[in-house]
Scaffold this motif. Sequence first.
Motif, PDB file in Angstrom:
ATOM      1  N   ALA A 289       0.820  -1.227   0.000  1.00 46.74           N
ATOM      2  CA  ALA A 289       0.000   0.000   0.000  1.00 46.74           C
ATOM      3  C   ALA A 289       0.846   1.265   0.000  1.00 46.74           C
ATOM      4  N   PRO A 290       1.883   1.394   0.845  1.00 44.52           N
ATOM      5  CA  PRO A 290       2.708   2.620   0.782  1.00 44.52           C
ATOM      6  C   PRO A 290       3.409   2.791  -0.565  1.00 44.52           C
ATOM      7  N   VAL A 291       3.776   1.673  -1.207  1.00 48.07           N
ATOM      8  CA  VAL A 291       4.428   1.764  -2.513  1.00 48.07           C
ATOM      9  C   VAL A 291       3.466   2.337  -3.541  1.00 48.07           C
ATOM     10  N   VAL A 292       2.218   1.852  -3.528  1.00 45.81           N
ATOM     11  CA  VAL A 292       1.211   2.336  -4.471  1.00 45.81           C
ATOM     12  C   VAL A 292       0.918   3.807  -4.227  1.00 45.81           C
ATOM     13  N   ARG A 293       0.788   4.197  -2.959  1.00 48.60           N
ATOM     14  CA  ARG A 293       0.500   5.603  -2.643  1.00 48.60           C
ATOM     15  C   ARG A 293       1.638   6.506  -3.090  1.00 48.60           C
ATOM     16  N   GLU A 294       2.881   6.130  -2.789  1.00 51.66           N
ATOM     17  CA  GLU A 294       4.026   6.970  -3.157  1.00 51.66           C
ATOM     18  C   GLU A 294       4.172   7.048  -4.667  1.00 51.66           C
ATOM     19  N   HIS A 332      16.688  16.122  -0.360  1.00 48.99           N
ATOM     20  CA  HIS A 332      15.778  16.306   0.763  1.00 48.99           C
ATOM     21  C   HIS A 332      14.555  15.405   0.664  1.00 48.99           C
ATOM     22  N   SER A 333      14.414  14.679  -0.435  1.00 49.39           N
ATOM     23  CA  SER A 333      13.258  13.804  -0.617  1.00 49.39           C
ATOM     24  C   SER A 333      13.574  12.428  -0.058  1.00 49.39           C
ATOM     25  N   SER A 334      12.657  11.886   0.760  1.00 51.22           N
ATOM     26  CA  SER A 334      12.890  10.581   1.378  1.00 51.22           C
ATOM     27  C   SER A 334      11.795   9.590   1.046  1.00 51.22           C
ATOM     28  N   GLY A 335      10.906   9.920   0.091  1.00 54.70           N
ATOM     29  CA  GLY A 335       9.791   9.042  -0.196  1.00 54.70           C
ATOM     30  C   GLY A 335      10.220   7.676  -0.680  1.00 54.70           C
ATOM     31  N   LEU A 336      10.864   7.603  -1.845  1.00 56.64           N
ATOM     32  CA  LEU A 336      11.282   6.324  -2.396  1.00 56.64           C
ATOM     33  C   LEU A 336      12.363   5.671  -1.543  1.00 56.64           C
ATOM     34  N   ARG A 337      13.252   6.485  -0.991  1.00 56.61           N
ATOM     35  CA  ARG A 337      14.313   5.921  -0.143  1.00 56.61           C
ATOM     36  C   ARG A 337      13.721   5.259   1.101  1.00 56.61           C
ATOM     37  N   GLY A 338      12.712   5.923   1.688  1.00 57.20           N
ATOM     38  CA  GLY A 338      12.048   5.330   2.845  1.00 57.20           C
ATOM     39  C   GLY A 338      11.321   4.042   2.497  1.00 57.20           C
ATOM     40  N   ALA A 340      12.157   1.980   0.076  1.00 53.74           N
ATOM     41  CA  ALA A 340      13.193   0.965  -0.144  1.00 53.74           C
ATOM     42  C   ALA A 340      13.686   0.387   1.183  1.00 53.74           C
ATOM     43  N   ASP A 341      13.848   1.260   2.185  1.00 54.91           N
ATOM     44  CA  ASP A 341      14.301   0.794   3.497  1.00 54.91           C
ATOM     45  C   ASP A 341      13.261  -0.128   4.136  1.00 54.91           C
ATOM     46  N   ARG A 342      11.982   0.230   4.026  1.00 52.88           N
ATOM     47  CA  ARG A 342      10.928  -0.599   4.622  1.00 52.88           C
ATOM     48  C   ARG A 342      10.842  -1.954   3.935  1.00 52.88           C
ATOM     49  N   LEU A 343      10.950  -1.941   2.602  1.00 49.69           N
ATOM     50  CA  LEU A 343      10.914  -3.209   1.891  1.00 49.69           C
ATOM     51  C   LEU A 343      12.135  -4.063   2.226  1.00 49.69           C
ATOM     52  N   ALA A 344      13.295  -3.408   2.372  1.00 49.40           N
ATOM     53  CA  ALA A 344      14.517  -4.150   2.692  1.00 49.40           C
ATOM     54  C   ALA A 344      14.399  -4.850   4.039  1.00 49.40           C
ATOM     55  N   GLU A 345      13.704  -4.240   5.002  1.00 52.20           N
ATOM     56  CA  GLU A 345      13.519  -4.865   6.308  1.00 52.20           C
ATOM     57  C   GLU A 345      12.753  -6.183   6.198  1.00 52.20           C
TER      58      GLU A 345
END
Length: 366
Positions: A289-294, A332-338, A340-345
Amino acid sequence: MHVRLRRARIATLATLGMVVMSSVALPGIGVFREPDPVRAALGAVGTLLFAAAQAALLYATVTPDISRNVQHRLAQAFCVAALASVPLVGPLAASPEAGRWESWAWIGASILATAPVLGRRALVLSTVAATLAAGALLAWWHGDIGYFTITVAVGLCFIAVNGLHLWLWTLLVEADEGRQAQVRLAAAEERLRFARDVHDLLGHDLSVIALKAELAERDPGRAAQEAADLRRLAAAALSDLRRAVHGYREVDLRAQLAAIEKVLRSSGVRCTATLPAEDLPQEIAALLAPVVREAGTNVLRHSRATWCTIDVTREGVTVANDGAVERPADPHSSGLRGLADRLAESGGTLRTRLEGGVFTLEATLR
């Protein structure tokens, strides 16, 4: 600014640009007809200064990001340029040798057309009155009633055309602001609902815990029993809180995807979304869901997309859209990076690529 609003702004600017062009081209005829080089030079300066001030004011009027303070200063600059145009442009082509071209009359018409965007009613009315007075004075001085006729007639035509476009632009901006306000209101209502549920859930348990602690403090002989009750009550409250948060975090991926489709289509983007026939497990839906929203947010903010496809499977999600442009990464953008980190976990990966103006985002679960 979404695609439909951006297109409406471009169309409005194009219409307003016709007025600016008339403020340069038509008085410019008088500049070329004027035999006196000093008058011609002064007329050219006055014409260009006025056109520049007018263009800046009209541009600011249809640019929501420009602050009110800047718009107010541009309105003041426009008034100064309009006032200066009378002595600079007014004497142009006054002699019979120049063919008596009504140079300033066209600027007067542009002033009347631009006056409604000045904001305050007193400033608008005073600008209109001063323009009509200047037009009448120059018509008397040139001995040509055409000065006043052009100023009034052409000015009214410009007001009718530009006023309609500006009115429609204002409606579109207000509608977009209303849509954004609805989104913020829905989020605020959901936060209030969750806060209310937590209060109702924990309020009683915390009150009992406070009472038990007070009893233990008053009667040391009952401290062991009250401490056991406190431990039991605290454990029960923690369990209830976890259940509430788990329910709050449950994701209806199908409903969220439908909402994203609706937002994209309302913004002029053809959106096609596919989901498995059966609902995905909650742990998978919560990751996707967060991936689709972002991804939906990126389509609106960072592209000029006309189409978008969203393909959701048990293994991940793929989002593709056209209209993407190559740009450096925003530090300063952390959307996709964040994401990626969540998926990596969870052992997943996030990849993006840009090919031929088509941006593709792929999130893969393990």
